[in-house]
Design an enzyme around this catalytic site. Sequence first.
Site, short mmCIF file in Angstrom:
data_model
loop_
_atom_site.label_atom_id
_atom_site.label_comp_id
_atom_site.label_asym_id
_atom_site.label_seq_id
_atom_site.Cartn_x
_atom_site.Cartn_y
_atom_site.Cartn_z
N LYS B 59 -3.06 12.66 -7.49
CA LYS B 59 -2.06 11.70 -7.93
C LYS B 59 -1.74 11.93 -9.41
CE LYS B 59 -1.45 6.65 -8.00
NZ LYS B 59 -2.17 5.38 -7.75
N SER B 134 0.18 2.38 -4.77
CA SER B 134 0.96 3.26 -5.59
C SER B 134 0.70 4.74 -5.35
CB SER B 134 0.69 2.95 -7.07
OG SER B 134 -0.66 3.12 -7.36
N SER B 158 -4.07 0.45 -4.05
CA SER B 158 -3.18 1.59 -4.16
C SER B 158 -3.60 2.86 -3.44
CB SER B 158 -2.96 1.93 -5.64
OG SER B 158 -2.21 0.89 -6.24
#
Lengths: 766, 451
Positions: B59, B134, B158
């Site tokens: 990420k 996220s 997330s």
Amino acid sequence: MKASTTIARSVSLAILASIGTHAATTDQNSTMLQEITVTAQLRKQNLQQVPIAVTPLSGAEAQARGIHDLDSLAQFVPGLTMSPFAIGQSVISLRGISNNDDGPGTDASVAVFVDGVYFGTVSNIEQQLFDLSQIEVLRGPQGTLYGKNAIGGVINITTTRPAMDGLHVHTRVTVGNYGRHDFSGLITGPLGDGWAGKLVVSTRKANGWVNNVVLHTTEKNDNTKSVRAQLLHEGEHTEWLLSANGSYINDEDMARIPLTHETLFPLPLLQTYQSFCGTAPNPSCATNPYNGYQRQTSYGTSAKFTDHLNSNTDLISITAWQRTYNQWSMDSLGAVLPLGSDVFDNDKELTEELRLVSSPTATLHYVAGIWLSREDRDRTRLFLLPSINAQLGITPAQDEHYTGVDRIISKAIYGQLDWRFEPRWTLSLGGRYSYDHKTMDNYSFGDVPTASGYGGAVGLGILPNSLINRVADGWGRFTPKVSLSFTPTEGVNLYVTESEGFQSGGFAASPTSIVDTRPLQPEIAYNTEFGAKMEFAHRLRANVALFDTNYKNLQIQAFGPRPGIVNPPPNYIGEFETFNAGSARAKGVELELDWLATDRLDFSATYGYMDAKLTNVYVPNGSIYSLLGGPGPSACLANPAQTGCLDLRNQSGQDMFRAPKNKGSFEARYKLPLSGHGHLETVADYSYTGSQRGELEPYAIQPSFGLFDARMTWVSPTDEFEVSLWGRNLANKAWLAHVYTIANEAFGVYGDPRMYGLSFDWKLRP
Amino acid sequence: MIRHENAVHPQWRELNAFTFLDPRVARRFDEQVGGDWRAHELPTDQNRVPLAGGQIVVKDNIEVAGMPCTLGTPALRHYVAARDAAAIVRLRAAGVEIVGKTNLHELAYGITSNNAAFGPVRNPHDLRCFAGGSSGGTAAAIAAGLVRAGLGTDTGGSSRIPAALCGIVGFRPTVGRYPVSGVALISPTRDVIGPMGRTVHDVAALDAILADGLPAALDAVDLRTIRLGTPRQHFRENLDASVDRAFEAAQRRLREAGVTLIEADLPNVAAVDAAVSFPVVLYETRAALEAYLDHTGSTVTLATLCAQIASTDVKEIMAQVIGGAIPEPVYREALSVHRPALRTLYRSYFAEHRVDAILFPTTPLPARPIEGSDRVVTLNGVDVPTFATYIRNTDPASNAGIPGISLPAGSHPPADGAAAPLPVGIELDGPDGSDRRLLAIAAAIESTLSP
């Protein structure tokens, strides 16, 4: 004689035009300005009746002015400039609007049509103009009748029809300085009952006029070929016109030279260039250490089918297919370091237009149509690093390259109604709904940045990121037009027009991060125009247009270093960024005059005044950089307002690009009969283009230039032979045709020096 | 839909899953396609992307040396990390290859990954729908078959939420289990790196490396010995019909496999959780992001960063962060009073009911269309706030600091008759520090639930 718009009369005039010798403003045997027929509204009309600012140029006029490609057209059209970014790849700007993003995701602001066929990204091919019947430059947004993306205007090229009345042959041989030898040949004639054919071939060859004193080569040569073949069939109610075209360019480097030394760019480009070529403008001297070239091949075919449904109505279908391969490689910096930039293009285009044109009554005319196109563009941009890294003693990195593959589907439906509701009043109502959809595949292969910072020590950082993605978006808009014309007295036609133009959204070239692959918004133009088209005593034609155009969401491409970079390496020169810039406004006045002073002497003049400003433009990651003697890049990034720093972010109130304030031309033509020995035609013209802004940097200015051309032609008594002595840029002025920036330094390309020669024409007519 | 083990989603390029793709990988892909980078026919067989083996995606808020670390926000789009995050150092030492950086909800401050700057991350199961957030990019890349596993982060859900919405596994370890240096935190109290993967074993493999050297194999678990708490209050209120169906079916299968399900609620969990949740994260973000910007050495200030935020929902939240919406006393109270109370609530639950873990649907509803979902989504015919609704069930564990894992429960056609069946996730939360045991239980449940 009242200008009438019946089809029969227009057709007969078109036939006269098509035979092609003198569809000019003067007629050998009359002292009247001849009516000019244009098809600006997709039907044949008198130029003076059309509520659009149109500049017409006949085949004969083009020949007299030595116009063999679209670049040289600009001198004679108010508001039009052409900047050759590469050979045969000009950024066309009309009334201040242009698009300098050279990627596959955006479109030119001016649409080019040849015999009704739209040339999109392929508009920069070497157009065959030897069989030119007429060029019409329609100035201002043409959002109603023309697809697509005609937000700046339209260049409408029509060629002569294959001749039904007998064999016509026209050949021209030209020799000139720099070893010029050109040949053009046209043959056209009937092939049987209702059939006719035409074949046109042209070659242009000249040696280069620039000496590269580093590589010991010559540059800026001319080596092009083009061909067109047409087959026409006229039936009782129908007509077929089949066309095929091909063109080829094979040219040397275009000789870019460094113009400025304003920043801390780490290489002594201008100094080196000047040490070889001197400090005064020296267009024929170049020092680019990388030897570039350009090769371009284009070919295509089209079919136009016309059905005369009845005496008032035609149904027309135009289908076309065009393919272009383009490969160029150019030195970018003009001195010291061989930094090459390559472009490989592979473009295809398929278009179909179906149109109904009708005049059901004497006071009512309409045009309606559907337009479809598909373009496939594949463009690779390569920044050649091994050469630069070898020079810097760095282990060569892999090249940085970006490929964009864009598939574009465009559809539009349009219509316009012209209604003469009172004898002196005509109302035009038109509209178009356009929808464009683009699917963009981005492949970007950049350097692997190293721990030493952005771009790493091995790369330039033009493409710091690698990315692969696909983005797609579509944009649609209805663009209307309302026009009111009033004829207060014979020979005077006044009009007022409100219209909109639309340039579809797109995708930026050479994106440096995924963020930069997001779609660009469409540009919209709102145009208000007043015009007067006046003819006095059939000897003076004066056409005036006053325009005020507001543009929104202009797509602008800039190149330069961006703030927010951590530890930019010394060889970081910047990156591309295309963005929607905000709004702009162009207003001005354009004047075109033709005056038949006597039966031998006539004058033409054009003048355009334009005030074109970016009104509300903030460049999102605009360059902030240190000028020479300034506090340095990091200090300027931290405090852009200090002395010695240049902050280009706020462009509000600055001039638009490629929008000269003043532009004009003046031409005198004199015809001298030689009692029984034919006649002598002399043409002299002077054109002036005011200074233009090339890029964001305030010193990237293309200075004003004035060019003087002349031509003297002897025409034999039977019109069968012509011998011409001609010269262009007779004063041998040094003038810059294009200015751009790299790493905030300006570079330029000079226009042609004095060119002169002798042409021999032979014409055979039935 | 992924059918074959190594099949790659044909439209992977349109997912907006990446902010950066390693050029060597990009080249390899291109060579696979045509051999010459100048040959640009789009691949007809797009399933041959050679991304298999020890390759992961990371990420884009976890630093990988030589790759950008953008946090999904325009101001940092050119920031390139100089050093690997500590977690990445461990992964590289174990031979893991990092293929690229994945897209996320801007600044990790949302649960859809509708990123206005880098593009909305699309759900591989239905490209019109979001992938969740996220850590949407990581979830999408795994669900699209590009890699088997990757790293996300988890503040309030997330890594678990996108895993649930994309039909993969997402894990939130006990706070402090993995090192967080080199991660752009928004809340040091709540943030963890969240491993995500195709299966529990993929996630367990990452966990072993990240937790530094534990044996990779999970203990075998006999489901007949397992007791799971299944609270109704809060966790199973107002469920979308597809989630309800999937969860009921999962419970049925588990009971058939011998698991003991105990229906017991966590009393007042919503209120206690709320007293911790936003006060902690909104207060801590300012200092956390300023520390990160300082670490980058970039000239970008927090003010510049906020000015350039592209996603309107994030811009609004960050305005609250900058504006000091949470006064320090409220924050202190959240940390010293309410968080301990929440932890006690969980400890008591595990002890009183003698359960190994708590089971509930990861989210009350599956993914929804990207279009129009930034503020509200529709649940059972009513518009509900997007953020609060999706985070409702995952939030409490993140505030209590305990581990949680989301598993695919199976896809069931949504009640509103939308065309593609969208994945549904079920979550297991375990006691503080029970990470390996939780993973082992999850692996056993996963094999029971697989079709």
